[in-house]
Design a protein around this motif. Structure first.
Motif, PDB file in Angstrom:
ATOM      1  N   VAL A 136       0.847  -1.203   0.000  1.00 26.32           N
ATOM      2  CA  VAL A 136       0.000   0.000   0.000  1.00 26.32           C
ATOM      3  C   VAL A 136       0.878   1.248   0.000  1.00 26.32           C
ATOM      4  O   VAL A 136       0.637   2.195  -0.763  1.00 26.32           O
ATOM      5  N   SER A 137       1.907   1.251   0.838  1.00 28.99           N
ATOM      6  CA  SER A 137       2.809   2.410   0.904  1.00 28.99           C
ATOM      7  C   SER A 137       3.525   2.637  -0.420  1.00 28.99           C
ATOM      8  O   SER A 137       3.642   3.777  -0.889  1.00 28.99           O
ATOM      9  N   PHE A 138       3.991   1.542  -1.032  1.00 25.77           N
ATOM     10  CA  PHE A 138       4.698   1.660  -2.303  1.00 25.77           C
ATOM     11  C   PHE A 138       3.783   2.220  -3.388  1.00 25.77           C
ATOM     12  O   PHE A 138       4.169   3.143  -4.106  1.00 25.77           O
ATOM     13  N   PHE A 139       2.576   1.655  -3.524  1.00 25.98           N
ATOM     14  CA  PHE A 139       1.645   2.149  -4.546  1.00 25.98           C
ATOM     15  C   PHE A 139       1.365   3.644  -4.340  1.00 25.98           C
ATOM     16  O   PHE A 139       1.384   4.426  -5.283  1.00 25.98           O
ATOM     17  N   TRP A 140       1.079   4.020  -3.096  1.00 28.08           N
ATOM     18  CA  TRP A 140       0.745   5.411  -2.787  1.00 28.08           C
ATOM     19  C   TRP A 140       1.900   6.349  -3.156  1.00 28.08           C
ATOM     20  O   TRP A 140       1.716   7.334  -3.860  1.00 28.08           O
ATOM     21  N   LEU A 141       3.093   6.038  -2.660  1.00 27.71           N
ATOM     22  CA  LEU A 141       4.243   6.906  -2.899  1.00 27.71           C
ATOM     23  C   LEU A 141       4.640   6.943  -4.374  1.00 27.71           C
ATOM     24  O   LEU A 141       5.011   7.998  -4.901  1.00 27.71           O
ATOM     25  N   PHE A 142       4.560   5.808  -5.046  1.00 26.85           N
ATOM     26  CA  PHE A 142       4.933   5.751  -6.458  1.00 26.85           C
ATOM     27  C   PHE A 142       3.986   6.607  -7.294  1.00 26.85           C
ATOM     28  O   PHE A 142       4.425   7.365  -8.161  1.00 26.85           O
ATOM     29  N   MET A 143       2.688   6.487  -7.028  1.00 27.13           N
ATOM     30  CA  MET A 143       1.723   7.301  -7.784  1.00 27.13           C
ATOM     31  C   MET A 143       1.902   8.786  -7.471  1.00 27.13           C
ATOM     32  O   MET A 143       1.780   9.628  -8.364  1.00 27.13           O
ATOM     33  N   ARG A 144       2.180   9.100  -6.224  1.00 23.98           N
ATOM     34  CA  ARG A 144       2.390  10.505  -5.847  1.00 23.98           C
ATOM     35  C   ARG A 144       3.610  11.066  -6.568  1.00 23.98           C
ATOM     36  O   ARG A 144       3.580  12.182  -7.078  1.00 23.98           O
ATOM     37  N   LEU A 145       4.668  10.291  -6.603  1.00 22.42           N
ATOM     38  CA  LEU A 145       5.881  10.712  -7.290  1.00 22.42           C
ATOM     39  C   LEU A 145       5.655  10.821  -8.796  1.00 22.42           C
ATOM     40  O   LEU A 145       6.226  11.689  -9.453  1.00 22.42           O
ATOM     41  N   ALA A 146       4.799   9.970  -9.337  1.00 23.10           N
ATOM     42  CA  ALA A 146       4.493  10.008 -10.765  1.00 23.10           C
ATOM     43  C   ALA A 146       3.603  11.192 -11.138  1.00 23.10           C
ATOM     44  O   ALA A 146       3.412  11.477 -12.318  1.00 23.10           O
ATOM     45  N   GLY A 147       3.055  11.882 -10.130  1.00 23.93           N
ATOM     46  CA  GLY A 147       2.289  13.088 -10.424  1.00 23.93           C
ATOM     47  C   GLY A 147       0.801  12.980 -10.168  1.00 23.93           C
ATOM     48  O   GLY A 147       0.063  13.924 -10.443  1.00 23.93           O
ATOM     49  N   GLU A 148       0.333  11.872  -9.644  1.00 22.25           N
ATOM     50  CA  GLU A 148      -1.093  11.735  -9.347  1.00 22.25           C
ATOM     51  C   GLU A 148      -1.445  12.670  -8.189  1.00 22.25           C
ATOM     52  O   GLU A 148      -0.756  12.703  -7.172  1.00 22.25           O
ATOM     53  N   LYS A 149      -2.517  13.410  -8.345  1.00 27.66           N
ATOM     54  CA  LYS A 149      -2.907  14.387  -7.329  1.00 27.66           C
ATOM     55  C   LYS A 149      -4.166  13.974  -6.559  1.00 27.66           C
ATOM     56  O   LYS A 149      -4.380  14.408  -5.438  1.00 27.66           O
ATOM     57  N   LYS A 150      -4.994  13.154  -7.157  1.00 31.22           N
ATOM     58  CA  LYS A 150      -6.273  12.800  -6.538  1.00 31.22           C
ATOM     59  C   LYS A 150      -6.069  11.732  -5.470  1.00 31.22           C
ATOM     60  O   LYS A 150      -5.749  10.589  -5.758  1.00 31.22           O
ATOM     61  N   ARG A 151      -6.279  12.138  -4.226  1.00 19.57           N
ATOM     62  CA  ARG A 151      -6.009  11.249  -3.091  1.00 19.57           C
ATOM     63  C   ARG A 151      -6.958  10.053  -3.060  1.00 19.57           C
ATOM     64  O   ARG A 151      -6.551   8.963  -2.684  1.00 19.57           O
ATOM     65  N   LEU A 152      -8.212  10.254  -3.423  1.00 19.25           N
ATOM     66  CA  LEU A 152      -9.156   9.137  -3.411  1.00 19.25           C
ATOM     67  C   LEU A 152      -8.733   8.069  -4.415  1.00 19.25           C
ATOM     68  O   LEU A 152      -8.765   6.872  -4.112  1.00 19.25           O
ATOM     69  N   ARG A 153      -8.322   8.498  -5.597  1.00 18.64           N
ATOM     70  CA  ARG A 153      -7.857   7.547  -6.612  1.00 18.64           C
ATOM     71  C   ARG A 153      -6.609   6.813  -6.107  1.00 18.64           C
ATOM     72  O   ARG A 153      -6.484   5.600  -6.265  1.00 18.64           O
ATOM     73  N   MET A 154      -5.686   7.538  -5.496  1.00 19.60           N
ATOM     74  CA  MET A 154      -4.470   6.909  -4.973  1.00 19.60           C
ATOM     75  C   MET A 154      -4.809   5.899  -3.880  1.00 19.60           C
ATOM     76  O   MET A 154      -4.246   4.805  -3.843  1.00 19.60           O
ATOM     77  N   LEU A 155      -5.752   6.255  -3.008  1.00 20.04           N
ATOM     78  CA  LEU A 155      -6.156   5.354  -1.932  1.00 20.04           C
ATOM     79  C   LEU A 155      -6.809   4.098  -2.499  1.00 20.04           C
ATOM     80  O   LEU A 155      -6.480   2.976  -2.084  1.00 20.04           O
TER      81      LEU A 155
END
Length: 179
Positions: A117-136
């Motif tokens: 879960v931590s890896f997916f979240w951080l990787f998407m954040r680093l890739a530029g994803e801004k929508k927290r609900l989508r990341m969650l």
């Protein structure tokens, strides 16, 4: 001067093709190596070469799709819109590669569910994803899907972690009816 301007227009396209061609070659060569050099498959089992070959096949397919996309955009003039090739940020790329390398020891200590879960979240954040609900949703549902696939379907025990993380992983397994 016209020749130099024409060469400058072709350079970004040539650079854009380099990555997909590299990973397409890497995936194919790795797949062939795994096919020829990893031990034989026991009857009724997936065998030791199954997962490396699946990963390499996925890399090959992703690179082929990206190469097709770049080749399709070759004849079109450069756009400033969403379809334009973006400049690569080498610092972000290095951080993403470091995350991929560091998630392996993290899985051993934190356990698969927490580190995934931590890896997916951080990787998407680093890739530029801004929508927290989508990341969650992607982080949690992607991890749950991987847990069911590996633990329930394929019967591969995943690392549960050390110390309190072992208890947290067992709790997650019980909530998901995995154990």
């Amino acid at each position: 001067m016209n020749i130099q301007a024409n060469q400058n227009q072709k350079l970004p396209w040539a650079k854009a093709v380099g990555g997909p061609v590299f990973f397409l070659s890497f995936g194919l060569i790795g797949y062939l190596y795994a096919q020829l050099n990893i031990g034989p498959t026991p009857p009724g089992q997936l065998g030791p070469a199954f997962w490396p070959k699946m990963c390499l096949l996925s890399i090959t397919l992703a690179a082929a799709f990206k190469l097709f996309e770049v080749l399709k955009q070759r004849g079109q003039p450069a756009k400033a819109g969403a379809n334009a090739l973006k400049a690569m940020d080498n610092r972000k790329l290095a951080l993403m590669i470091a995350m991929i390398v560091l998630v392996v020891p993290a899985i051993g200590f934190l356990g698969f569910p927490i580190s995934s879960v931590s890896f997916f979240w951080l990787f998407m954040r680093l890739a530029g994803e801004k929508k927290r609900l989508r990341m969650l949703l992607i982080s949690v549902l992607g991890t749950i899907a991987l847990l069911y696939l590996f633990v329930k379907v394929v019967y591969i025990p995943l690392p549960r972690g050390d110390w309190i993380f072992d208890d947290i992983t067992l709790f997650i397994y019980r909530v998901l009816f995995i154990q």
